[in-house]
Design an enzyme around this catalytic site. Structure first.
Site, short mmCIF file in Angstrom:
data_model
loop_
_atom_site.label_atom_id
_atom_site.label_comp_id
_atom_site.label_asym_id
_atom_site.label_seq_id
_atom_site.Cartn_x
_atom_site.Cartn_y
_atom_site.Cartn_z
N ILE A 1 0.91 -1.15 0.00
CA ILE A 1 0.00 0.00 0.00
C ILE A 1 0.94 1.19 0.00
O ILE A 1 1.69 1.39 0.95
CB ILE A 1 -0.91 0.09 1.25
CG1 ILE A 1 -1.94 -1.03 1.27
CG2 ILE A 1 -1.63 1.45 1.27
CD1 ILE A 1 -2.92 -0.96 2.44
N TYR A 2 0.95 1.92 -1.10
CA TYR A 2 1.81 3.11 -1.19
C TYR A 2 0.97 4.29 -1.64
O TYR A 2 0.14 4.16 -2.54
CB TYR A 2 2.94 2.90 -2.20
CG TYR A 2 4.05 2.03 -1.66
CD1 TYR A 2 4.97 2.54 -0.74
CD2 TYR A 2 4.19 0.71 -2.05
CE1 TYR A 2 5.99 1.75 -0.23
CE2 TYR A 2 5.21 -0.09 -1.56
CZ TYR A 2 6.10 0.44 -0.65
OH TYR A 2 7.12 -0.34 -0.14
N GLY B 1 -4.54 5.86 2.13
CA GLY B 1 -4.09 4.54 2.57
C GLY B 1 -5.23 3.74 3.18
O GLY B 1 -5.37 2.54 2.95
N ASN C 1 9.68 1.42 9.50
CA ASN C 1 8.57 2.20 8.94
C ASN C 1 7.47 2.32 10.01
O ASN C 1 6.42 1.69 9.93
CB ASN C 1 8.03 1.54 7.66
CG ASN C 1 7.07 2.44 6.91
OD1 ASN C 1 6.60 3.45 7.42
ND2 ASN C 1 6.76 2.07 5.68
N TYR D 1 -1.21 -0.12 10.70
CA TYR D 1 -1.73 -1.49 10.73
C TYR D 1 -2.22 -1.88 12.12
O TYR D 1 -3.24 -2.55 12.26
CB TYR D 1 -0.71 -2.48 10.17
CG TYR D 1 -0.49 -2.28 8.70
CD1 TYR D 1 -1.56 -2.42 7.81
CD2 TYR D 1 0.74 -1.91 8.18
CE1 TYR D 1 -1.40 -2.21 6.44
CE2 TYR D 1 0.91 -1.70 6.82
CZ TYR D 1 -0.16 -1.86 5.95
OH TYR D 1 0.02 -1.65 4.62
N LYS E 1 -3.46 0.15 14.32
CA LYS E 1 -4.72 0.88 14.49
C LYS E 1 -5.86 0.09 13.82
O LYS E 1 -7.00 0.12 14.28
CB LYS E 1 -4.58 2.27 13.85
CG LYS E 1 -5.80 3.16 14.01
CD LYS E 1 -5.64 4.45 13.24
CE LYS E 1 -6.13 4.23 11.82
NZ LYS E 1 -6.12 5.36 10.94
#
Length: 172
Positions: free
Chosen positions: A97-98, A109, A136, A143, A145
């Site tokens: 996911i970018y 995102g 990161n 993730y 969250k």
């Protein structure tokens, strides 16, 4: 409020995919990696051959996030044998996911992530998993969250450097 559209990527979109792929990978990781390693990864990882192979793989899906037909981010999902590890038919891997830097913090995102969960449920996946670079922290927070928990680690090679990815999963 910007109107963001999520659409499936086809082979006809390969140039846009290559562009957003290289741009966002560079934005995300260039500060932490040597120019040489970045250059080689961007050339090979986003070559026409590699992207063609990925786009024609029936066990992989790509989705663009767009605003006014401009691609601002993308998602890559893998099923079955196309998963980078695990290769469990009951799971879906979010490989990427970018989102382009200027759209960070604007829920792009989250929309791509929501699409991944929707696809996982349509495919009766029991869980979703992914690997995220241990440095990161922004992605790890995102993730967590969304309910992901760490379950393992693996090594990701970028050029001649080995980096540790934290593997996370979410039971659906």
């Amino acid at each position: 409020m910007v109107n963001i559209t999520i659409k499936k990527v086809t082979l006809n979109d390969i140039d846009q995919l290559q562009k957003i792929g290289r741009q966002t990978f560079k934005e995300t990781f260039s500060e932490s990696n040597s120019e040489e390693n970045m250059k080689s990864y961007l050339e090979v990882g986003f070559s026409n051959e590699k992207l063609t192979e990925e786009l024609t793989d029936r066990n992989s899906d790509f989705y663009f996030a767009t605003v006014d037909n401009e691609v601002i981010g993308y998602l890559k999902l893998n099923f079955g044998d196309s998963q980078t590890e695990l290769k469990d038919n009951k799971s879906l891997e979010i490989e990427r996911i970018y989102v382009s830097k200027e759209f960070h913090g604007k829920s792009v995102g989250q929309l791509l992530y929501d699409k991944a969960i929707q696809v996982a449920k349509l495919n009766d996946s029991e869980y979703v998993w992914l690997g995220v670079w241990e440095e990161n922290l922004r992605a790890i927070r995102f993730y967590k969250k969304n309910g992901f928990v760490e379950f393992d680690k693996h090594i990701f090679k970028l050029g001649n450097e080995e980096q540790t990815d934290i593997m996370m999963k979410l039971k659906l």
